[in-house]
Write a protein that holds these residues in place. Structure first.
Motif, PDB file in Angstrom:
ATOM      1  N   THR A 141       0.830  -1.214   0.000  1.00 54.64           N
ATOM      2  CA  THR A 141       0.000   0.000   0.000  1.00 54.64           C
ATOM      3  C   THR A 141       0.865   1.264   0.000  1.00 54.64           C
ATOM      4  OG1 THR A 141      -1.792  -1.206   1.058  1.00 54.64           O
ATOM      5  CG2 THR A 141      -1.883   1.190   1.195  1.00 54.64           C
ATOM      6  N   GLY A 165      -1.650   7.939  11.200  1.00 53.42           N
ATOM      7  CA  GLY A 165      -1.675   6.474  11.379  1.00 53.42           C
ATOM      8  C   GLY A 165      -0.246   5.980  11.489  1.00 53.42           C
ATOM      9  N   ARG A 166      -0.042   4.999  12.384  1.00 50.59           N
ATOM     10  CA  ARG A 166       1.330   4.512  12.613  1.00 50.59           C
ATOM     11  C   ARG A 166       1.340   2.980  12.654  1.00 50.59           C
ATOM     12  NH1 ARG A 166       2.128   6.030  19.046  1.00 50.59           N
ATOM     13  NH2 ARG A 166      -0.026   5.648  19.636  1.00 50.59           N
ATOM     14  N   VAL A 170       0.742   0.199   7.148  1.00 52.95           N
ATOM     15  CA  VAL A 170       0.605   1.411   6.328  1.00 52.95           C
ATOM     16  C   VAL A 170       1.411   2.595   6.888  1.00 52.95           C
ATOM     17  CG1 VAL A 170      -0.970   2.966   5.142  1.00 52.95           C
ATOM     18  CG2 VAL A 170      -1.774   0.689   5.732  1.00 52.95           C
ATOM     19  N   HIS A 189      -1.111  10.142  15.327  1.00 50.99           N
ATOM     20  CA  HIS A 189      -1.828   8.948  15.793  1.00 50.99           C
ATOM     21  C   HIS A 189      -2.923   9.385  16.756  1.00 50.99           C
ATOM     22  CE1 HIS A 189       0.812   9.657  19.151  1.00 50.99           C
ATOM     23  NE2 HIS A 189       1.824   9.642  18.289  1.00 50.99           N
ATOM     24  N   SER A 190      -3.517   8.427  17.443  1.00 51.40           N
ATOM     25  CA  SER A 190      -4.704   8.761  18.249  1.00 51.40           C
ATOM     26  C   SER A 190      -4.384   9.653  19.446  1.00 51.40           C
ATOM     27  CB  SER A 190      -5.388   7.476  18.720  1.00 51.40           C
ATOM     28  OG  SER A 190      -4.535   6.758  19.570  1.00 51.40           O
ATOM     29  N   ARG A 191      -3.110   9.742  19.818  1.00 46.45           N
ATOM     30  CA  ARG A 191      -2.759  10.621  20.949  1.00 46.45           C
ATOM     31  C   ARG A 191      -2.235  11.991  20.500  1.00 46.45           C
ATOM     32  NH1 ARG A 191      -1.870   6.871  25.271  1.00 46.45           N
ATOM     33  NH2 ARG A 191      -3.158   5.097  24.702  1.00 46.45           N
ATOM     34  N   ALA A 208      -4.408   7.349   7.041  1.00 44.71           N
ATOM     35  CA  ALA A 208      -4.498   5.881   7.161  1.00 44.71           C
ATOM     36  C   ALA A 208      -4.903   5.545   8.578  1.00 44.71           C
ATOM     37  CB  ALA A 208      -3.159   5.237   6.803  1.00 44.71           C
ATOM     38  N   MET A 209      -6.163   5.836   8.872  1.00 41.25           N
ATOM     39  CA  MET A 209      -6.646   5.713  10.249  1.00 41.25           C
ATOM     40  C   MET A 209      -7.736   4.666  10.397  1.00 41.25           C
ATOM     41  SD  MET A 209      -7.287   9.716  10.172  1.00 41.25           S
ATOM     42  CE  MET A 209      -7.684  10.187  11.814  1.00 41.25           C
ATOM     43  N   GLY A 210      -8.538   4.489   9.349  1.00 40.30           N
ATOM     44  CA  GLY A 210      -9.680   3.591   9.457  1.00 40.30           C
ATOM     45  C   GLY A 210     -10.837   4.232  10.202  1.00 40.30           C
ATOM     46  N   GLY A 230      -7.749   5.107   3.707  1.00 40.06           N
ATOM     47  CA  GLY A 230      -8.830   4.494   4.495  1.00 40.06           C
ATOM     48  C   GLY A 230      -9.871   3.779   3.645  1.00 40.06           C
ATOM     49  N   MET A 231     -10.368   2.682   4.187  1.00 40.72           N
ATOM     50  CA  MET A 231     -11.482   1.959   3.553  1.00 40.72           C
ATOM     51  C   MET A 231     -12.488   1.647   4.640  1.00 40.72           C
ATOM     52  SD  MET A 231     -10.119  -0.500   0.564  1.00 40.72           S
ATOM     53  CE  MET A 231      -9.483  -1.743   1.605  1.00 40.72           C
ATOM     54  N   ASN A 232     -13.556   2.435   4.661  1.00 41.23           N
ATOM     55  CA  ASN A 232     -14.576   2.272   5.703  1.00 41.23           C
ATOM     56  C   ASN A 232     -15.935   2.191   5.024  1.00 41.23           C
ATOM     57  OD1 ASN A 232     -12.494   3.206   7.760  1.00 41.23           O
ATOM     58  ND2 ASN A 232     -12.670   5.042   6.501  1.00 41.23           N
ATOM     59  N   ASP A 264     -10.984   7.820   4.801  1.00 42.81           N
ATOM     60  CA  ASP A 264     -10.808   8.561   6.053  1.00 42.81           C
ATOM     61  C   ASP A 264     -11.007  10.059   5.834  1.00 42.81           C
ATOM     62  OD1 ASP A 264     -10.166   6.184   7.239  1.00 42.81           O
ATOM     63  OD2 ASP A 264      -8.010   6.565   7.364  1.00 42.81           O
ATOM     64  N   VAL A 284      -6.231   4.554  -3.809  1.00 40.26           N
ATOM     65  CA  VAL A 284      -5.110   3.734  -3.315  1.00 40.26           C
ATOM     66  C   VAL A 284      -5.384   2.231  -3.462  1.00 40.26           C
ATOM     67  CG1 VAL A 284      -3.756   3.203  -1.250  1.00 40.26           C
ATOM     68  CG2 VAL A 284      -4.396   5.565  -1.744  1.00 40.26           C
ATOM     69  N   GLY A 285      -6.641   1.815  -3.314  1.00 41.92           N
ATOM     70  CA  GLY A 285      -6.974   0.383  -3.340  1.00 41.92           C
ATOM     71  C   GLY A 285      -6.380  -0.367  -4.533  1.00 41.92           C
TER      72      GLY A 285
HETATM   73  P1  NDP Z   1      -4.793   0.333  12.084  1.00 42.67           P
HETATM   74  O1  NDP Z   1      -6.083   0.259  12.812  1.00 42.67           O
HETATM   75  O2  NDP Z   1      -3.777  -0.735  12.269  1.00 42.67           O
HETATM   76  O3  NDP Z   1      -4.098   1.733  12.433  1.00 42.67           O
HETATM   77  C1  NDP Z   1      -4.831   2.924  12.481  1.00 42.67           C
HETATM   78  C2  NDP Z   1      -3.938   4.039  12.905  1.00 42.67           C
HETATM   79  O4  NDP Z   1      -4.699   5.253  12.891  1.00 42.67           O
HETATM   80  C3  NDP Z   1      -3.350   3.880  14.313  1.00 42.67           C
HETATM   81  O5  NDP Z   1      -1.993   4.258  14.302  1.00 42.67           O
HETATM   82  C4  NDP Z   1      -4.192   4.820  15.162  1.00 42.67           C
HETATM   83  O6  NDP Z   1      -3.495   5.439  16.220  1.00 42.67           O
HETATM   84  C5  NDP Z   1      -4.562   5.904  14.143  1.00 42.67           C
HETATM   85  N1  NDP Z   1      -5.827   6.538  14.490  1.00 42.67           N
HETATM   86  C6  NDP Z   1      -7.030   5.938  14.693  1.00 42.67           C
HETATM   87  N2  NDP Z   1      -7.959   6.864  15.012  1.00 42.67           N
HETATM   88  C7  NDP Z   1      -7.334   8.047  15.025  1.00 42.67           C
HETATM   89  C8  NDP Z   1      -7.754   9.365  15.289  1.00 42.67           C
HETATM   90  N3  NDP Z   1      -9.021   9.646  15.613  1.00 42.67           N
HETATM   91  N4  NDP Z   1      -6.848  10.362  15.200  1.00 42.67           N
HETATM   92  C9  NDP Z   1      -5.570  10.090  14.874  1.00 42.67           C
HETATM   93  N5  NDP Z   1      -5.102   8.865  14.609  1.00 42.67           N
HETATM   94  C10 NDP Z   1      -5.973   7.848  14.680  1.00 42.67           C
HETATM   95  O7  NDP Z   1      -5.185   0.468  10.532  1.00 42.67           O
HETATM   96  P2  NDP Z   1      -4.328   0.198   9.206  1.00 42.67           P
HETATM   97  O8  NDP Z   1      -3.114   1.051   9.177  1.00 42.67           O
HETATM   98  O9  NDP Z   1      -4.194  -1.253   8.972  1.00 42.67           O
HETATM   99  O10 NDP Z   1      -5.369   0.723   8.114  1.00 42.67           O
HETATM  100  C11 NDP Z   1      -5.788   2.067   8.100  1.00 42.67           C
HETATM  101  C12 NDP Z   1      -6.897   2.226   7.069  1.00 42.67           C
HETATM  102  O11 NDP Z   1      -6.386   1.913   5.790  1.00 42.67           O
HETATM  103  C13 NDP Z   1      -8.085   1.268   7.269  1.00 42.67           C
HETATM  104  O12 NDP Z   1      -9.269   1.928   6.852  1.00 42.67           O
HETATM  105  C14 NDP Z   1      -7.801   0.127   6.308  1.00 42.67           C
HETATM  106  O13 NDP Z   1      -8.964  -0.529   5.879  1.00 42.67           O
HETATM  107  C15 NDP Z   1      -7.157   0.896   5.168  1.00 42.67           C
HETATM  108  N6  NDP Z   1      -6.281   0.106   4.325  1.00 42.67           N
HETATM  109  C16 NDP Z   1      -6.440   0.263   2.985  1.00 42.67           C
HETATM  110  C17 NDP Z   1      -5.638  -0.424   2.114  1.00 42.67           C
HETATM  111  C18 NDP Z   1      -5.842  -0.184   0.676  1.00 42.67           C
HETATM  112  O14 NDP Z   1      -5.401  -0.994  -0.125  1.00 42.67           O
HETATM  113  N7  NDP Z   1      -6.496   0.908   0.281  1.00 42.67           N
HETATM  114  C19 NDP Z   1      -4.624  -1.359   2.577  1.00 42.67           C
HETATM  115  C20 NDP Z   1      -4.443  -1.378   4.020  1.00 42.67           C
HETATM  116  C21 NDP Z   1      -5.259  -0.675   4.849  1.00 42.67           C
HETATM  117  P3  NDP Z   1      -2.879   4.578  17.482  1.00 42.67           P
HETATM  118  O15 NDP Z   1      -1.633   3.930  16.948  1.00 42.67           O
HETATM  119  O16 NDP Z   1      -2.596   5.619  18.493  1.00 42.67           O
HETATM  120  O17 NDP Z   1      -3.934   3.599  17.872  1.00 42.67           O
END
Ligand code: NDP
Length: 305
Positions: A141, A165-166, A170, A189-191, A208-210, A230-232, A264, A284-285
Motif C-alpha cells: 500500500t 496512522g502509525r 501502512v 496517531h490517536s494521541r 491511514a486511520m480507518g 482508508g477503507m470504511n 478517512d 489507493v486500493g
Molecule cells: P490500524 O487500525 O492498524 O491503524 C490505524 C492508525 O490510525 C493507528 O496508528 C491509530 O493510532 C490511528 N488513528 C485511529 N484513530 C485516530 C484518530 N481519531 N486520530 C488520529 N489517529 C488515529 O489500521 P491500518 O493502518 O491497517 O489501516 C488504516 C486504514 O487503511 C483502514 O481503513 C484500512 O482498511 C485501510 N487500508 C487500505 C488499504 C488499501 O489498499 N487501500 C490497505 C491497508 C489498509 P494509534 O496507533 O494511536 O492507535
C-alpha cells in the motif's frame, strides 16, 4: 478550489501492464513468477480479497495458487503449509491473508515466511531493509502511494508530509518511504494533540486511520495533496448524504447494498479544499494489488534469475 483527482485506477493499470510485459520476458527464460495466497477461515471479505489477487496474477501472466484452510486450522498445520511453500521453487511470493482466526498469532506466522518470499514485506528482515533503504520488497500500500505520487509528477522532496496512522502495514512504512524521498515527515496517531493544526500544515497528507471521513475541511491546508488510504463503510442515509452530497449513484449503491465505501477523508471537503486527492474507491486500493504483482515479479527476479 476544485481538486485534481489522482487516478489510482489508471496508474494501477499502467503498473499491471508493465508487470505483464516483464513477465512475458521472464517466461522466455522459463521463469513464471508465482504467488501463493494463504487464507485461513471463511471470512467472505478475505475470500474476495484473495480471489481478486489471484485473478490479477492470472491477468498479468503470473502463476497463482490460493490455499484455503479451515477456520480451526492448527498452529502446526499452518506452520507446515508455510514451510512447504517456503521450499517450493515455483512460488516466489507468499501472502498470508489477515486477519487470522483468534487462536493463531499473525506475528508468529508472518515471521515464518522466508524473507526472500515475503511479498507483503511484513517480515522483520524486510522492515530492516526498508529502514536502511536496502533493496528488498516494500509494503504494497505505501509503495503504491509512492508510485502514484511519482507517476502523477508530484514532487515530494523538501515537502512537509504528514501521515496520520502509525500501523506496521501502512503508517510506519509510509513515513519511511516519504523520508527516503526527502520529505519532512510528521507521523500522527490517536494521541496527537490538535490533529487539525498539524495536518493543516501538510503539503502532502496521507490519511491511514480507518475512521470514516474524519479528515474534514479544517484538517486540510488549501491546495494540499491528500492521499486517502482508508477503507470504511458509510452505513446510514445521513452519512451518505453528508459525505457525498447529491451523488445519485452512491445513494443507489447504498440502497442496493446497505452501505457504501468511504475513506478517512471527507470526500466533499477534499474536493473543495485540496489541490489533488485520491478518490475512494479508485484511489489507493487498486495500487495495492498492482504493487503485489510488482513485488512478486521482483522477488522472482531476485531469487531465480
Ligand atoms: P490500524 O487500525 O492498524 O491503524 C490505524 C492508525 O490510525 C493507528 O496508528 C491509530 O493510532 C490511528 N488513528 C485511529 N484513530 C485516530 C484518530 N481519531 N486520530 C488520529 N489517529 C488515529 O489500521 P491500518 O493502518 O491497517 O489501516 C488504516 C486504514 O487503511 C483502514 O481503513 C484500512 O482498511 C485501510 N487500508 C487500505 C488499504 C488499501 O489498499 N487501500 C490497505 C491497508 C489498509 P494509534 O496507533 O494511536 O492507535
Amino acid at each position: 478550489m476544485t481538486a485534481k483527482v489522482l487516478d489510482g485506477k489508471r496508474v494501477a493499470q499502467e503498473i499491471r501492464d508493465e508487470v505483464k510485459e516483464k513477465a512475458a520476458v521472464l517466461a522466455k527464460e522459463g521463469i513464471v513468477p508465482g504467488l501463493a495466497a494463504v487464507l485461513v477461515g471463511d471470512d467472505p471479505a478475505s475470500q474476495l480479497y484473495v480471489r481478486s489477487k489471484t485473478k490479477a496474477c492470472d491477468e498479468a501472466g503470473l502463476f497463482s495458487e490460493a490455499i484455503v484452510m479451515p477456520p480451526d486450522t492448527s498452529r502446526e498445520d499452518l506452520g507446515k503449509k508455510l514451510d512447504e511453500l517456503n521450499e517450493r521453487d515455483d512460488i516466489d511470493g507468499i501472502l498470508l491473508q489477515l486477519p487470522l482466526p483468534g487462536h493463531l498469532d499473525s506475528v508468529e506466522f508472518l515471521d515464518r515466511i522466508r524473507p526472500d518470499k515475503d511479498v507483503d514485506a511484513f517480515h522483520p528482515v524486510s522492515v530492516g531493509k526498508l529502514v536502511q533503504k536496502r533493496p528488498g520488497p516494500r509494503p504494497c500500500t505505501p509503495a503504491g502511494v509512492m508510485e502514484l505520487l511519482r507517476r502523477e509528477k508530484i514532487d515530494v522532496s523538501g515537502k512537509n508530509a504528514v501521515v496520520v496512522g502509525r500501523s506496521d502495514i501502512v503508517g510506519k512504512p509510509m513515513a519511511m518511504l516519504l523520508t527516503h524521498a526527502n520529505a519532512t515527515v510528521t507521523v500522527c496517531h490517536s494521541r496527537t494533540k490538535d490533529l487539525p493544526a498539524v495536518t493543516r500544515e501538510a503539503e502532502i497528507l496521507v490519511a491511514a486511520m480507518g475512521r470514516p471521513a474524519i479528515i474534514r475541511k479544517e484538517f486540510i491546508g488549501p491546495g494540499a495533496v491528500v492521499v486517502d488510504v482508508g477503507m470504511n463503510r458509510a452505513e446510514t442515509v445521513e452519512q451518505v448524504k453528508d459525505f457525498f452530497g447529491d451523488d445519485a449513484k452512491r445513494m443507489a449503491a447504498f440502497e442496493k447494498r446497505g452501505s457504501v465505501l468511504v475513506g478517512d477523508v471527507h470526500p466533499k471537503d477534499a474536493w473543495e479544499t485540496a489541490g489533488a486527492f485520491t478518490p475512494v474507491p479508485g484511489g489507493v486500493g487498486p495500487l495495492t494489488i498492482a504493487m503485489l504483482l510488482s513485488n512478486t515479479l521482483d522477488l522472482a527476479k531476485m531469487r531465480r534469475s
